[in-house]
Design an enzyme around this catalytic site. Structure first.
Site, PDB file in Angstrom:
ATOM      1  N   ASN A 116      97.067   6.916  29.537  1.00  9.04           N
ATOM      2  CA  ASN A 116      97.529   8.165  30.136  1.00  9.04           C
ATOM      3  C   ASN A 116      96.330   9.085  30.313  1.00  9.04           C
ATOM      4  O   ASN A 116      95.807   9.632  29.339  1.00  9.04           O
ATOM      5  CB  ASN A 116      98.582   8.823  29.227  1.00  9.04           C
ATOM      6  N   TRP A 117      95.906   9.235  31.564  1.00  2.00           N
ATOM      7  CA  TRP A 117      94.739  10.059  31.840  1.00  2.00           C
ATOM      8  C   TRP A 117      95.022  11.557  31.681  1.00  2.00           C
ATOM      9  O   TRP A 117      94.087  12.358  31.652  1.00  2.00           O
ATOM     10  CB  TRP A 117      94.245   9.815  33.272  1.00  2.00           C
ATOM     11  N   LYS A 118      96.287  11.939  31.617  1.00  3.36           N
ATOM     12  CA  LYS A 118      96.676  13.362  31.575  1.00  3.36           C
ATOM     13  C   LYS A 118      96.038  14.079  32.777  1.00  3.36           C
ATOM     14  O   LYS A 118      95.899  13.489  33.839  1.00  3.36           O
ATOM     15  CB  LYS A 118      96.312  13.974  30.227  1.00  3.36           C
TER      16      LYS A 118
ATOM     17  N   HIS B 191     107.224  12.974  28.410  1.00  3.88           N
ATOM     18  CA  HIS B 191     106.049  13.110  27.549  1.00  3.88           C
ATOM     19  C   HIS B 191     106.139  14.429  26.789  1.00  3.88           C
ATOM     20  O   HIS B 191     106.642  15.431  27.309  1.00  3.88           O
ATOM     21  CB  HIS B 191     104.763  13.057  28.385  1.00  3.88           C
TER      22      HIS B 191
ATOM     23  N   GLU C 204     104.171  16.713  26.196  1.00  3.61           N
ATOM     24  CA  GLU C 204     103.585  17.872  26.875  1.00  3.61           C
ATOM     25  C   GLU C 204     104.517  18.405  27.948  1.00  3.61           C
ATOM     26  O   GLU C 204     104.566  19.619  28.195  1.00  3.61           O
ATOM     27  CB  GLU C 204     102.220  17.485  27.451  1.00  3.61           C
TER      28      GLU C 204
ATOM     29  N   GLU D 182     105.799   8.730  20.256  1.00  4.52           N
ATOM     30  CA  GLU D 182     104.580   9.530  20.157  1.00  4.52           C
ATOM     31  C   GLU D 182     104.813  10.701  19.213  1.00  4.52           C
ATOM     32  O   GLU D 182     105.324  11.740  19.628  1.00  4.52           O
ATOM     33  CB  GLU D 182     104.124  10.021  21.534  1.00  4.52           C
TER      34      GLU D 182
ATOM     35  N   GLY E 134      96.198  13.933  20.272  1.00  3.84           N
ATOM     36  CA  GLY E 134      95.015  14.753  20.535  1.00  3.84           C
ATOM     37  C   GLY E 134      94.500  15.503  19.333  1.00  3.84           C
ATOM     38  O   GLY E 134      93.629  16.354  19.452  1.00  3.84           O
TER      39      GLY E 134
ATOM     40  N   SER F  44      97.614   8.882  19.334  1.00  3.38           N
ATOM     41  CA  SER F  44      96.170   8.739  19.089  1.00  3.38           C
ATOM     42  C   SER F  44      95.764   7.317  18.718  1.00  3.38           C
ATOM     43  O   SER F  44      95.003   7.101  17.779  1.00  3.38           O
ATOM     44  CB  SER F  44      95.704   9.728  18.003  1.00  3.38           C
TER      45      SER F  44
ATOM     46  N   GLY G 144      95.896   7.832  25.020  1.00  2.00           N
ATOM     47  CA  GLY G 144      95.452   9.064  25.655  1.00  2.00           C
ATOM     48  C   GLY G 144      93.953   9.080  25.890  1.00  2.00           C
ATOM     49  O   GLY G 144      93.428   8.399  26.762  1.00  2.00           O
ATOM     50  N   GLY G 145      93.241   9.865  25.088  1.00  2.00           N
ATOM     51  CA  GLY G 145      91.807  10.074  25.290  1.00  2.00           C
ATOM     52  C   GLY G 145      90.980   8.815  25.383  1.00  2.00           C
ATOM     53  O   GLY G 145      90.031   8.734  26.171  1.00  2.00           O
TER      54      GLY G 145
END
Length: 250
Positions: free
Chosen positions: A12-14, A97, A99, A168, A174, A212, A233-234
């Site tokens: 997930n590049w966000k 998600h 967010e 999640e 994050g 994460s 994610g990251g």
């Protein structure tokens, strides 16, 4: 139990990326992935769907979107329909998600409706569920997560076997904190049991861990009985890290 399904590693590049950075990242992924033993996808910002589709064409990397509208078409400025996503070769779409729930007020019912739109278009929704730190500390983890999934099951009925679920824990996104493999497996087992009560195909539904996951912890998490992949994610923005996670899922 013998697994009847491949694991899925979805990045997930966000809200990250640029034309140049996307090309460099995907070129590196294509070079590092020839015949993966798992399914691989990247969930990219909507403006980059056309570029990414062209860059991954013919490779093992599938295209995923980060959101979808509850509406089919019409006067809904800024929205993107499932039919539009399908035209860009989108195979998966994130719905619910944390967010989106936190910053955009998405309710369980809205998430269920988005999953329904995706399924109707032949796109597999990756339904995200998870608790906040306050909810975990209050002992409400299981109640919250089961409520979120129940809405999707209620709305989608017999189609539920076509969804993918990503657990999640919000407190581990994050933050550098990660649920232990045992904590993650415990919640995945709860979700599997809930799905089993709704579908005879529960064992074939993929459950992803999405808190994460990184190159250092992926192997331990992916070794758990009910963890069928990761929503990354990251680490998905760093080619070598993402390739290491993919390798751990073989």
């Amino acid at each position: 139990m013998v697994r009847m399904k491949k694991k899925l590693i979805a990045g997930n590049w966000k809200m990250n990326g640029s034309l140049a950075a996307n090309q460099a990242l995907l070129n590196a992924l294509r070079a590092g992935i020839e015949q993966p033993g798992c399914d691989v996808a990247v969930a990219v910002p909507a403006p980059y769907l056309a570029q990414v589709k062209a860059l991954v064409d013919g490779s093992a990397v599938a295209v995923a979107a980060q959101d979808v509208s509850v509406h089919e078409a019409g006067a809904y400025t800024g929205e993107t329909s499932a039919a539009m996503l399908l035209e860009f070769g989108v195979r998966y779409v994130l719905v619910g998600h944390s967010e989106r729930r936190q910053y955009h007020g998405e309710t369980d019912e809205m998430v269920a409706a988005k999953a329904q739109r995706a399924l109707a278009a032949g796109i597999a929704p990756i339904v995200c569920v998870g608790e906040t730190l306050a909810e975990r500390e209050a002992g409400q983890t299981e109640t919250v997560v089961k409520r979120q999934l129940a809405a999707v099951i209620h709305t989608n009925g017999h189609c539920i076997s076509e969804i993918i679920v990503a657990y999640e824990p919000v407190w581990a996104i994050g933050t550098g904190r990660t649920a232990t493999p045992e904590q993650a497996q415990e919640m995945h087992a709860v979700l599997r049991a809930q799905l089993a009560a709704a579908s005879s195909q529960a064992r074939s539904i993929r459950l992803l861990y999405g808190g994460s996951m990184n190159a250092a912890n992926a192997a331990q998490l992916l070794a758990q009985t009910d963890i069928d992949g990761g929503l990354v994610g990251g680490a998905s923005l760093k080619a070598q890290d993402f390739l290491q996670i993919i390798a751990a899922a073989q």
